[in-house]
Design a protein around this motif. Sequence first.
Motif, PDB file in Angstrom:
ATOM      1  N   ARG A  48      93.219  50.980  12.582  1.00  0.00           N
ATOM      2  CA  ARG A  48      92.446  52.224  12.616  1.00  0.00           C
ATOM      3  C   ARG A  48      90.974  51.933  12.878  1.00  0.00           C
ATOM      4  O   ARG A  48      90.304  52.645  13.642  1.00  0.00           O
ATOM      5  N   MET A  49      90.453  50.871  12.258  1.00  0.00           N
ATOM      6  CA  MET A  49      89.059  50.498  12.489  1.00  0.00           C
ATOM      7  C   MET A  49      88.851  50.109  13.948  1.00  0.00           C
ATOM      8  O   MET A  49      87.833  50.434  14.564  1.00  0.00           O
ATOM      9  N   ARG A  50      89.840  49.424  14.513  1.00  0.00           N
ATOM     10  CA  ARG A  50      89.758  49.037  15.920  1.00  0.00           C
ATOM     11  C   ARG A  50      89.669  50.269  16.814  1.00  0.00           C
ATOM     12  O   ARG A  50      88.886  50.311  17.774  1.00  0.00           O
ATOM     13  N   GLU A  51      90.478  51.292  16.522  1.00  0.00           N
ATOM     14  CA  GLU A  51      90.422  52.525  17.300  1.00  0.00           C
ATOM     15  C   GLU A  51      89.026  53.148  17.223  1.00  0.00           C
ATOM     16  O   GLU A  51      88.483  53.613  18.230  1.00  0.00           O
ATOM     17  N   ASN A  52      88.442  53.160  16.011  1.00  0.00           N
ATOM     18  CA  ASN A  52      87.100  53.711  15.836  1.00  0.00           C
ATOM     19  C   ASN A  52      86.085  52.965  16.693  1.00  0.00           C
ATOM     20  O   ASN A  52      85.247  53.565  17.374  1.00  0.00           O
ATOM     21  N   ARG A  73      87.856  56.495  28.922  1.00  0.00           N
ATOM     22  CA  ARG A  73      88.901  56.236  27.947  1.00  0.00           C
ATOM     23  C   ARG A  73      88.572  54.957  27.180  1.00  0.00           C
ATOM     24  O   ARG A  73      88.211  53.939  27.780  1.00  0.00           O
ATOM     25  N   PRO A  74      88.679  54.993  25.841  1.00  0.00           N
ATOM     26  CA  PRO A  74      88.186  53.878  25.028  1.00  0.00           C
ATOM     27  C   PRO A  74      88.715  52.517  25.431  1.00  0.00           C
ATOM     28  O   PRO A  74      87.941  51.571  25.616  1.00  0.00           O
ATOM     29  N   PHE A  75      90.056  52.373  25.563  1.00  0.00           N
ATOM     30  CA  PHE A  75      90.599  51.051  25.851  1.00  0.00           C
ATOM     31  C   PHE A  75      90.135  50.548  27.207  1.00  0.00           C
ATOM     32  O   PHE A  75      89.730  49.390  27.360  1.00  0.00           O
ATOM     33  N   HIS A  76      90.163  51.421  28.240  1.00  0.00           N
ATOM     34  CA  HIS A  76      89.763  50.994  29.569  1.00  0.00           C
ATOM     35  C   HIS A  76      88.274  50.675  29.612  1.00  0.00           C
ATOM     36  O   HIS A  76      87.853  49.745  30.307  1.00  0.00           O
ATOM     37  N   ALA A  77      87.456  51.448  28.884  1.00  0.00           N
ATOM     38  CA  ALA A  77      86.017  51.178  28.853  1.00  0.00           C
ATOM     39  C   ALA A  77      85.744  49.818  28.229  1.00  0.00           C
ATOM     40  O   ALA A  77      84.910  49.049  28.715  1.00  0.00           O
ATOM     41  N   PHE A  78      86.457  49.503  27.150  1.00  0.00           N
ATOM     42  CA  PHE A  78      86.258  48.206  26.503  1.00  0.00           C
ATOM     43  C   PHE A  78      86.730  47.080  27.412  1.00  0.00           C
ATOM     44  O   PHE A  78      86.045  46.073  27.589  1.00  0.00           O
ATOM     45  N   ASP A  79      87.884  47.247  28.007  1.00  0.00           N
ATOM     46  CA  ASP A  79      88.435  46.210  28.873  1.00  0.00           C
ATOM     47  C   ASP A  79      87.531  45.979  30.074  1.00  0.00           C
ATOM     48  O   ASP A  79      87.423  44.855  30.581  1.00  0.00           O
ATOM     49  N   ALA A  80      86.869  47.044  30.525  1.00  0.00           N
ATOM     50  CA  ALA A  80      86.028  46.931  31.709  1.00  0.00           C
ATOM     51  C   ALA A  80      84.658  46.340  31.409  1.00  0.00           C
ATOM     52  O   ALA A  80      84.096  45.623  32.238  1.00  0.00           O
ATOM     53  N   ARG A  81      84.078  46.609  30.238  1.00  0.00           N
ATOM     54  CA  ARG A  81      82.676  46.284  30.008  1.00  0.00           C
ATOM     55  C   ARG A  81      82.442  45.247  28.917  1.00  0.00           C
ATOM     56  O   ARG A  81      81.321  44.757  28.776  1.00  0.00           O
ATOM     57  N   CYS A  85      88.642  43.371  18.822  1.00  0.00           N
ATOM     58  CA  CYS A  85      87.276  43.835  18.672  1.00  0.00           C
ATOM     59  C   CYS A  85      86.566  43.063  17.565  1.00  0.00           C
ATOM     60  O   CYS A  85      87.116  42.846  16.498  1.00  0.00           O
ATOM     61  N   ARG A  86      85.313  42.699  17.818  1.00  0.00           N
ATOM     62  CA  ARG A  86      84.499  42.086  16.795  1.00  0.00           C
ATOM     63  C   ARG A  86      83.272  42.978  16.633  1.00  0.00           C
ATOM     64  O   ARG A  86      82.419  43.053  17.515  1.00  0.00           O
ATOM     65  N   ALA A  87      83.168  43.656  15.522  1.00  0.00           N
ATOM     66  CA  ALA A  87      82.162  44.702  15.367  1.00  0.00           C
ATOM     67  C   ALA A  87      80.755  44.180  15.572  1.00  0.00           C
ATOM     68  O   ALA A  87      79.880  44.879  16.068  1.00  0.00           O
ATOM     69  N   GLY A  88      80.496  42.939  15.183  1.00  0.00           N
ATOM     70  CA  GLY A  88      79.154  42.403  15.295  1.00  0.00           C
ATOM     71  C   GLY A  88      78.649  42.352  16.722  1.00  0.00           C
ATOM     72  O   GLY A  88      77.447  42.362  16.960  1.00  0.00           O
ATOM     73  N   GLY A  89      79.540  42.264  17.704  1.00  0.00           N
ATOM     74  CA  GLY A  89      79.103  42.156  19.082  1.00  0.00           C
ATOM     75  C   GLY A  89      79.248  43.424  19.881  1.00  0.00           C
ATOM     76  O   GLY A  89      78.877  43.468  21.046  1.00  0.00           O
TER      77      GLY A  89
END
Length: 245
Positions: A177-181, A194-202, A225-229
């Motif tokens: 759930r934290m990962r989704e946030n 879209r969250p997953f595609h945005a993360f995968d892209a950037r 996901c690593r929140a610190g980065g």
Amino acid sequence: MSGMVDFPGTPAHRALLRAVVDHYAEDPRVLAVAVFGSLGRGTWDDLSDLDLDVVLADGVRVGPRAEVDGIGAALTGMGERVLLLVPDGVDAADVVLRSLRGLWIRFHPLATTSPTIVDSLRVLAGPLARDEIGAAGLANRAPPELLPAHRLDQLVRWAVDVDVALQRGHAWQATQRMRENLLVLFAATYGGGRPFHAFDARATPDLAEPRRTPGRDPPRARPRCRAGGLFPAARPDRARPRRRY
């Protein structure tokens, strides 16, 4: 098409990419075949999907399903075929091949190039240069906007779910759930989508790489996901230029 370059990835990746490029080699509708994401960045591994972008001539419209069927037919000689296809909007498709390799592909005119692919874009074939495609994508980049109220409310609701899961000792549920946030916040921070595609892209390579701790959970069972980065501005000691799936 002209302008062919070396294909990135494993031998299996390279064979698939070459088959797609060969399929469109004499197609006047196609101005460029490009790859982005981990293959474009050079951070691929054996399990990486293929993220493809096909730029069409102005005025050309195609159906993703028909195009993927054509690509699938071209792959039969190498023992591959399309196992399933999930439409992604009107111009893209999410595909799983017989080998269980994932393939995402979009067909579009130059003017509608997505800004999220620009940073890792690698042109494989076609008369269009990378800079031309990149400029078209950057022209579509919208300024960051604040999250709408309903999305903020949803994030707070998810945070409550995380707290409940942790109190119950359900660490994996809380982590998911934290990962989704974090994915939602990341997408909003870097221009939406879209969250997953945005993360995968950037996401930068060090952020996208799973945390690996010897003797602990296997790499693919740990969150990516690593929140610190995720938000360099919040960590001045680790600030870095924005880079891109």
